[in-house]
Scaffold this motif. Structure first.
Motif, PDB file in Angstrom:
ATOM      1  N   ALA A 122       0.855  -1.196   0.000  1.00 42.13           N
ATOM      2  CA  ALA A 122       0.000   0.000   0.000  1.00 42.13           C
ATOM      3  C   ALA A 122       0.883   1.236   0.000  1.00 42.13           C
ATOM      4  N   LEU A 123       0.299   2.362  -0.398  1.00 44.77           N
ATOM      5  CA  LEU A 123       1.032   3.630  -0.421  1.00 44.77           C
ATOM      6  C   LEU A 123       0.065   4.775  -0.179  1.00 44.77           C
ATOM      7  N   HIS A 124       0.638   5.933   0.142  1.00 49.46           N
ATOM      8  CA  HIS A 124      -0.155   7.130   0.424  1.00 49.46           C
ATOM      9  C   HIS A 124       0.402   8.292  -0.391  1.00 49.46           C
ATOM     10  N   VAL A 125      -0.454   8.969  -1.122  1.00 49.18           N
ATOM     11  CA  VAL A 125      -0.062  10.156  -1.878  1.00 49.18           C
ATOM     12  C   VAL A 125      -1.029  11.284  -1.552  1.00 49.18           C
ATOM     13  N   LEU A 126      -0.608  12.515  -1.807  1.00 55.79           N
ATOM     14  CA  LEU A 126      -1.446  13.684  -1.599  1.00 55.79           C
ATOM     15  C   LEU A 126      -1.752  14.339  -2.935  1.00 55.79           C
TER      16      LEU A 126
ATOM     17  N   GLY B  43      -3.354  -2.570  -1.978  1.00 55.23           N
ATOM     18  CA  GLY B  43      -3.173  -3.658  -2.929  1.00 55.23           C
ATOM     19  C   GLY B  43      -2.345  -3.238  -4.126  1.00 55.23           C
ATOM     20  N   THR B  44      -1.259  -2.535  -3.871  1.00 57.40           N
ATOM     21  CA  THR B  44      -0.378  -2.093  -4.952  1.00 57.40           C
ATOM     22  C   THR B  44       1.055  -2.080  -4.447  1.00 57.40           C
ATOM     23  N   ASP B  45       1.992  -1.996  -5.360  1.00 59.77           N
ATOM     24  CA  ASP B  45       3.413  -2.015  -5.012  1.00 59.77           C
ATOM     25  C   ASP B  45       3.888  -0.599  -4.688  1.00 59.77           C
ATOM     26  N   PRO B  46       4.433  -0.367  -3.476  1.00 58.04           N
ATOM     27  CA  PRO B  46       4.943   0.974  -3.164  1.00 58.04           C
ATOM     28  C   PRO B  46       6.052   1.441  -4.104  1.00 58.04           C
TER      29      PRO B  46
ATOM     30  N   ARG C 214      -4.935  11.937 -12.984  1.00 57.91           N
ATOM     31  CA  ARG C 214      -4.222  11.568 -11.765  1.00 57.91           C
ATOM     32  C   ARG C 214      -4.987  10.527 -10.957  1.00 57.91           C
ATOM     33  N   LEU C 215      -6.304  10.642 -10.941  1.00 59.76           N
ATOM     34  CA  LEU C 215      -7.095   9.641 -10.231  1.00 59.76           C
ATOM     35  C   LEU C 215      -6.926   8.269 -10.875  1.00 59.76           C
ATOM     36  N   ARG C 216      -7.002   8.223 -12.200  1.00 59.96           N
ATOM     37  CA  ARG C 216      -6.825   6.937 -12.882  1.00 59.96           C
ATOM     38  C   ARG C 216      -5.414   6.392 -12.682  1.00 59.96           C
ATOM     39  N   ALA C 217      -4.427   7.272 -12.519  1.00 61.30           N
ATOM     40  CA  ALA C 217      -3.043   6.828 -12.356  1.00 61.30           C
ATOM     41  C   ALA C 217      -2.849   6.013 -11.077  1.00 61.30           C
ATOM     42  N   LEU C 218      -3.782   6.118 -10.116  1.00 59.38           N
ATOM     43  CA  LEU C 218      -3.684   5.348  -8.882  1.00 59.38           C
ATOM     44  C   LEU C 218      -3.940   3.858  -9.113  1.00 59.38           C
ATOM     45  N   LEU C 219      -4.567   3.522 -10.203  1.00 58.80           N
ATOM     46  CA  LEU C 219      -4.835   2.125 -10.544  1.00 58.80           C
ATOM     47  C   LEU C 219      -3.643   1.513 -11.269  1.00 58.80           C
ATOM     48  N   PRO C 220      -3.457   0.192 -11.197  1.00 56.77           N
ATOM     49  CA  PRO C 220      -4.330  -0.798 -10.576  1.00 56.77           C
ATOM     50  C   PRO C 220      -4.198  -0.815  -9.061  1.00 56.77           C
ATOM     51  N   ALA C 221      -5.286  -1.193  -8.400  1.00 57.06           N
ATOM     52  CA  ALA C 221      -5.315  -1.272  -6.947  1.00 57.06           C
ATOM     53  C   ALA C 221      -6.521  -2.094  -6.527  1.00 57.06           C
ATOM     54  N   ASP C 222      -6.424  -2.670  -5.323  1.00 59.53           N
ATOM     55  CA  ASP C 222      -7.598  -3.356  -4.772  1.00 59.53           C
ATOM     56  C   ASP C 222      -8.675  -2.343  -4.424  1.00 59.53           C
ATOM     57  N   GLU C 223      -8.258  -1.220  -3.825  1.00 57.03           N
ATOM     58  CA  GLU C 223      -9.172  -0.124  -3.545  1.00 57.03           C
ATOM     59  C   GLU C 223      -8.370   1.142  -3.290  1.00 57.03           C
TER      60      GLU C 223
END
Length: 410
Positions: free
Chosen positions: A266-270, A302-305, A280-289
């Motif tokens: 998991a990761l956190h961005v601002l 559910g993504t690679d940091p 930018r929103l789509r760039a967060l995918l792929p992800a579980d949520e």
């Protein structure tokens, strides 16, 4: 059918010591009841715990591009706003949201205000996974007809024990104190409940508030607005759930998660100034949520940091030492008629330090909680930085000083 709200007329400010009387319902926008702004209509989507599935991320990005201005604003409660909506968009927006599961209850959509520790269950911290509580509470909230009577400003806060969201001013706050127990706080009192009963207890507390508000007859929207002698009592929850009162319960206080990795998956961005473009929103995918956060960012589960450098190239804030971390702004001109300035264009980060918020008028919409630097547009083109007049051309050094100087010296 989407409907535009009438202009908001604020209730008169009460005299010192007098209870606030609300003569009308709150004017908070929703997904079906829109707010009319200078840049078009605004829709606010309640996302309990900020949660979006991958499919919902795509739908939200598509809606922003097709019906709005192509951007998604992240609010201080981790909700999403679409701006620049046309008058006739109702026939498209409501079915689009409903099909994606973003509108589970038309009667309750504005009261689904649930903030939960965004990293809960992902980084090994916290006493319990309160994201699970948030889902159950949302289901119970939507299933209770009486809950539709809550104000669109009433807030449930679910903290997993790390203290990252307890300072957000919840009306009902649940704090995990052990894997099998929680403290429920409301109106300065607290009771201990079993973790399995936590969502049910939060809903019972909200019902106690509504009963107290009806008895007071002042139209209160929030627990803190209840007049003396009409406080909502968590002891009613204690009776219903065989809970134990906790006289000395203290809300934990902790920092929000820093931008960067959150555990192994998991990761956190601002979002810069709290806004995500659809891209930018789509760039967060792929992800579980994806979980939108009260700090105007997103936790990606559910993504690679190791994706963080790639997300930085999209313009997202990925490092805690970024000067833009903690910088937010209201809508400002040209979207808001009350604003004195285009605060987003004028915003400068200064050096990293305290959160800073740029406001176009004295309402200071969307300002952070806790300690923050107040940059307020002033008549004539300048700003007030924590009350001190500053020309627009001198904002950068003034903001740097305000963010980095000890608060006790100012």
């Amino acid at each position: 059918m989407l409907a535009a709200m009438p202009p908001h007329v604020p209730s008169p400010t009460p005299a010192p010591g007098a209870p606030r009387v609300r003569e009308r319902g709150d004017a908070c926008p929703g997904a079906l009841r829109l707010h009319s702004a200078d840049d078009g209509h605004l829709a606010r989507l309640r996302l309990p715990a900020g949660r979006l599935t991958a499919r919902q991320v795509e739908v939200l990005a598509d809606a922003a591009e097709a019906l709005g201005d192509g951007r998604i604003s992240v609010t201080s409660r981790g909700n999403a706003e679409l701006r620049g909506l046309a008058d006739g968009c109702g026939a498209e927006l409501a079915p689009l949201l409903a099909e994606a599961g973003l509108l589970p209850s038309p009667t309750h959509e504005r009261v689904r205000n649930i903030v939960a520790s965004p990293a809960s269950g992902l980084d090994g911290l916290g006493a319990a996974d309160v994201q699970l509580w948030a889902r159950e509470l949302d289901e119970r909230l939507c299933a209770a007809p009486w809950a539709a009577g809550l104000s669109g400003r009433f807030l449930f806060v679910l903290d997993d024990g790390r203290g990252d969201v307890t300072g957000l001013g919840g009306d009902v706050t649940l704090v995990a104190v052990a894997p099998d127990a929680a403290h429920l706080h409301m109106g300065g009192r607290a009771v201990r409940v079993a973790a399995a009963d936590a969502p049910r207890a939060a809903l019972a507390a909200a019902r106690a508030f509504l009963s107290a508000a009806r008895a007071a007859g002042t139209g209160a929207w929030r627990v803190r607005e209840l007049p003396e002698g009409h406080q909502a009592d968590v002891r009613d929850v204690r009776k219903a759930l065989a809970a134990e009162e906790v006289p000395e319960a203290v809300l934990p206080q902790g920092p929000p998660p820093a931008p960067g990795p959150l555990g192994p998956a998991a990761l956190h961005v601002l979002a810069p100034l709290g806004r995500l473009t659809a891209g930018r929103l789509r760039a967060l995918l792929p992800a579980d949520e994806v979980r939108l956060t009260p700090w105007r960012g997103a936790v990606v589960a559910g993504t690679d940091p190791a994706r963080l450098p790639a997300l930085e190239t999209h313009g997202l804030i990925t490092r805690p030492d970024s000067p833009w971390a903690g910088v937010s702004a209201c809508t400002g001109r040209p979207g808001c008629a009350k604003s004195l300035a285009d605060v987003r264009a004028d915003a400068v980060p200064g050096r990293p330090g305290l959160p800073v918020h740029y406001s176009g008028c004295e309402r200071r919409c969307g300002h952070p909680h806790g300690d923050w630097v107040d940059v307020l547009a002033a008549p004539g083109g300048g700003y007030l930085v924590d009350g001190a007049p500053v020309p627009r051309t001198d904002l950068a050094p003034a903001v740097t000083t305000a963010r980095t100087a000890p608060r006790t010296t100012r």
